[in-house]
Scaffold this active site. Structure first.
Site, PDB file in Angstrom:
ATOM      1  N   SER A 118      23.648  42.549  70.624  1.00 32.75           N
ATOM      2  CA  SER A 118      24.065  43.207  69.388  1.00 32.75           C
ATOM      3  C   SER A 118      23.378  42.624  68.162  1.00 32.75           C
ATOM      4  O   SER A 118      23.600  43.095  67.051  1.00 32.75           O
ATOM      5  CB  SER A 118      25.585  43.108  69.228  1.00 32.75           C
ATOM      6  OG  SER A 118      26.005  41.761  69.331  1.00 32.75           O
ATOM      7  N   HIS A 139      21.739  48.823  72.822  1.00 25.58           N
ATOM      8  CA  HIS A 139      22.984  48.298  72.284  1.00 25.58           C
ATOM      9  C   HIS A 139      24.056  49.379  72.358  1.00 25.58           C
ATOM     10  O   HIS A 139      24.135  50.251  71.500  1.00 25.58           O
ATOM     11  CB  HIS A 139      22.774  47.824  70.844  1.00 25.58           C
ATOM     12  CG  HIS A 139      24.013  47.287  70.204  1.00 25.58           C
ATOM     13  ND1 HIS A 139      24.221  47.323  68.837  1.00 25.58           N
ATOM     14  CD2 HIS A 139      25.128  46.710  70.736  1.00 25.58           C
ATOM     15  CE1 HIS A 139      25.393  46.789  68.564  1.00 25.58           C
ATOM     16  NE2 HIS A 139      25.971  46.412  69.693  1.00 25.58           N
ATOM     17  N   GLU A 151      22.221  52.155  70.153  1.00 26.98           N
ATOM     18  CA  GLU A 151      21.081  51.711  69.349  1.00 26.98           C
ATOM     19  C   GLU A 151      19.952  51.338  70.298  1.00 26.98           C
ATOM     20  O   GLU A 151      20.131  50.479  71.170  1.00 26.98           O
ATOM     21  CB  GLU A 151      21.446  50.474  68.523  1.00 26.98           C
ATOM     22  CG  GLU A 151      21.993  50.742  67.158  1.00 26.98           C
ATOM     23  CD  GLU A 151      22.117  49.463  66.344  1.00 26.98           C
ATOM     24  OE1 GLU A 151      21.663  49.456  65.202  1.00 26.98           O
ATOM     25  OE2 GLU A 151      22.690  48.472  66.850  1.00 26.98           O
ATOM     26  N   ASN A 189      25.236  46.195  63.263  1.00 21.36           N
ATOM     27  CA  ASN A 189      25.891  44.942  62.887  1.00 21.36           C
ATOM     28  C   ASN A 189      25.386  44.365  61.576  1.00 21.36           C
ATOM     29  O   ASN A 189      26.092  43.573  60.932  1.00 21.36           O
ATOM     30  CB  ASN A 189      25.756  43.927  64.023  1.00 21.36           C
ATOM     31  CG  ASN A 189      26.745  44.226  65.127  1.00 21.36           C
ATOM     32  OD1 ASN A 189      27.898  44.530  64.870  1.00 21.36           O
ATOM     33  ND2 ASN A 189      26.293  44.169  66.367  1.00 21.36           N
TER      34      ASN A 189
END
Length: 296
Positions: A118, A139, A151, A189
């Site tokens: 992540s 991800h 992702e 993130n």
């Protein structure tokens, strides 16, 4: 690609295995712990049972999904026939580098190696292998069987062919892939963790309580879950690891983890997984929350 190895039978790993298996892929679920593998299969089975109860799938679909998953405690044995390996181990850079070096040694030269990281650099991971063009980030979001986003992170050397292949495969899984470039935290993130960290700072500074902060964000910003509750579900240790990766990567104090987060992790208050974080989770309450929030 028809054979998929997934490394790690924890929350993300079993969710990824479930998702691939339900779409007809043959999955080799790998973990060094037999106990973790059993817990992973039990979780997949419970989640499939919920889907059967909601009439989203049939009993035959459930049986077929489970039959598509084989378990292994040896990476070398588990990846022998794999076209794609998805690593979903703990968010620890040294562990991931070690795994990818081993994968490079034991996998076919044509095998694509993906990480569910992540925040950790795909370029750094790829550099431990002799096939950086075949290393990519996938991800997934938690819970994997429910959440649509993946992702797709291109490392510095990831090839166009590999990127297209993984984007297409994500669509086959019923996901919406979004291609992003390789910078700390990627997109999800890089935006989410500072918000969570600022929410913790707001609590730390005594501006408002846990419930009040989450209520403001849910009712005022239309978030389905407040940031402190979301942090509990992600795992406070995972949040801390991601913030540290971004802080070290950007050298920017805005990514520095809140002291309260650091102390909670040191105290073992990790959120849902430990039974206590910003909220208190009994076993019965945990099951109720998971069913209500995720398996809707």
């Amino acid at each position: 690609m028809t054979n998929i190895a997934v490394i790690g039978a924890g929350t993300m790993g079993n969710g990824i295995a479930h998702t691939f298996a339900q779409k007809g892929f043959k999955v080799q679920l790998i973990d060094i712990s037999e106990t973790s593998l059993k817990k992973g299969i039990d979780t997949i089975t419970r989640n499939l049972d919920r889907m059967v109860a909601k009439e989203k799938i049939s009993e035959a679909d459930k049986s077929e999904t489970l039959s598509n998953i084989a378990t292994f405690t040896s990476i070398e044995d588990g990846v022998k026939t794999s076209d794609l390996v998805v690593e979903a181990a703990t968010e620890n850079v040294d562990l991931k580098l070690k795994i990818f070096k081993q994968l490079d040694d034991v996998c076919s030269k044509d095998t694509i190696l993906a990480s569910n990281t992540s925040s950790i650099s795909i370029t750094q991971i790829a550099a431990t292998t002799s096939r950086p063009d075949k290393v990519i980030g996938m991800h997934f979001m938690n819970p994997v069987p429910i959440m649509k986003l993946v992702e797709i992170i291109r490392g510095y050397s990831t090839s166009d062919e590999v990127t297209k292949s993984i984007m297409d495969m994500s669509v086959t899984l019923g996901k919406t892939p979004v291609e992003v470039n390789d910078y700390p935290g990627f997109v999800a993130n890089r935006i989410l963790m500072p918000m969570i960290n600022e929410s913790i700072e707001t609590l730390y500074n005594g501006v408002a309580g846990v419930h009040e902060i989450d209520t403001v964000m849910k009712l005022g910003m239309a978030h389905p879950m407040g940031p402190l509750q979301l942090a509990d579900f992600i795992g406070l240790d995972v949040c801390l690891s991601i913030l540290n990766v971004m802080y070290n990567g950007f050298k920017n104090p805005k990514y520095a983890p809140c002291p309260l987060l650091v102390n909670m992790v040191m105290a073992g208050k990790l959120g849902v997984k430990s039974g206590e974080g910003f909220y208190d989770y009994s076993e019965s309450r945990k099951a109720e929350i998971v069913a209500g929030q995720f398996l809707r």
